[in-house]
Structures are given as structure tokens and as C-alpha cells.
Design a protein around this motif. Structure first.
Motif, PDB file in Angstrom:
ATOM      1  N   ARG A 185      -7.198   5.841  -4.466  1.00 56.76           N
ATOM      2  CA  ARG A 185      -6.630   4.908  -3.661  1.00 56.76           C
ATOM      3  C   ARG A 185      -6.783   3.293  -4.275  1.00 56.76           C
ATOM      4  O   ARG A 185      -7.851   3.197  -4.656  1.00 56.76           O
ATOM      5  CB  ARG A 185      -7.205   4.885  -2.059  1.00 56.76           C
ATOM      6  CG  ARG A 185      -6.508   6.171  -1.831  1.00 56.76           C
ATOM      7  CD  ARG A 185      -6.790   6.049   0.032  1.00 56.76           C
ATOM      8  NE  ARG A 185      -6.146   7.280   0.591  1.00 56.76           N
ATOM      9  CZ  ARG A 185      -6.814   8.343   0.617  1.00 56.76           C
ATOM     10  NH1 ARG A 185      -8.103   8.466  -0.032  1.00 56.76           N
ATOM     11  NH2 ARG A 185      -6.216   9.379   1.207  1.00 56.76           N
ATOM     12  N   PRO A 208      -2.299   0.017   0.956  1.00 56.39           N
ATOM     13  CA  PRO A 208      -2.913   0.838   0.196  1.00 56.39           C
ATOM     14  C   PRO A 208      -1.966   1.637  -0.504  1.00 56.39           C
ATOM     15  O   PRO A 208      -0.891   2.218   0.326  1.00 56.39           O
ATOM     16  CB  PRO A 208      -3.978   1.558   1.410  1.00 56.39           C
ATOM     17  CG  PRO A 208      -3.224   1.601   2.453  1.00 56.39           C
ATOM     18  CD  PRO A 208      -2.591   0.196   2.528  1.00 56.39           C
ATOM     19  N   GLY A 232      -5.744  -0.841  -3.307  1.00 59.30           N
ATOM     20  CA  GLY A 232      -4.864  -1.835  -2.567  1.00 59.30           C
ATOM     21  C   GLY A 232      -4.193  -2.674  -3.327  1.00 59.30           C
ATOM     22  O   GLY A 232      -4.620  -3.204  -4.431  1.00 59.30           O
ATOM     23  N   PRO A 249      -1.615  -6.739   3.002  1.00 58.74           N
ATOM     24  CA  PRO A 249      -2.021  -5.806   1.985  1.00 58.74           C
ATOM     25  C   PRO A 249      -1.732  -4.447   2.174  1.00 58.74           C
ATOM     26  O   PRO A 249      -1.669  -4.131   3.193  1.00 58.74           O
ATOM     27  CB  PRO A 249      -3.767  -6.171   2.403  1.00 58.74           C
ATOM     28  CG  PRO A 249      -3.475  -6.601   3.798  1.00 58.74           C
ATOM     29  CD  PRO A 249      -2.205  -7.417   3.847  1.00 58.74           C
TER      30      PRO A 249
END
Length: 89
Positions: free
Chosen positions: A48, A36, A50, A34
Motif C-alpha cells: 500500500r 491509499p 498513500g 489523501p
């Protein structure tokens, strides 16, 4: 190392579609993580999101945006241990 490229296309409704590509070096073909992404709209405005990078080479779209981003920051906040190189699409 993660090589990150992105492009913005304007949709007929005036919103913006952002397509991203990540090419990772020195990782197995099935490596995932993962990450950001910071979306810089200018004037101190940053959002932001993800994303899940799921292989050594991944392409994905960000959520549709109301305005065009000035810049994208892959691995924003440096939460993943990697070196990022921004490359042209």
C-alpha cells in the motif's frame, strides 16, 4: 465519484513505472485528499502507498516497483467516502 486509470511501463533496468490518473466528479477544482492505493502483486501479496490527490484531475507516478502489479485498488480499505470507477487509460 473518482474515475481511476493506471498504466504500467517497463523501465530499461527491468523495473516498473506505474502512472495513475484520477478524475473526480462533483468536487471543487481545488479539492484535495489523501488516498491509499493497494498494489496487488498476486498470490496474496499486496503493498500500500498513500498519494495526495490535489485537484479535480490529478496524474502521478507511484514509487518504482520491482515487479509488475496485477491490479491497483484506488481508495483501498475504503478510507475516503467516494465511489470509485476504474476506467481505461
Amino acid at each position: 465519484t473518482s474515475r481511476f486509470a493506471w498504466r504500467t511501463d517497463r523501465a530499461p533496468d527491468g523495473k516498473y513505472k506505474v502512472r495513475c490518473r484520477v478524475q473526480q466528479a462533483c468536487v471543487p477544482a481545488t479539492f484535495g485528499m489523501p488516498v491509499p492505493i493497494g498494489i496487488d502483486f498476486g498470490n496474496g501479496r499486496v503493498a500500500r502507498v498513500g498519494v495526495e490527490v490535489t485537484s479535480a484531475r490529478s496524474e502521478f507516478d507511484l514509487p518504482i516497483l520491482d515487479q509488475a502489479p496485477k491490479a491497483l485498488l484506488f481508495n483501498d480499505l475504503q478510507s475516503v467516502l467516494c465511489r470509485v470507477e476504474e476506467v481505461k487509460w
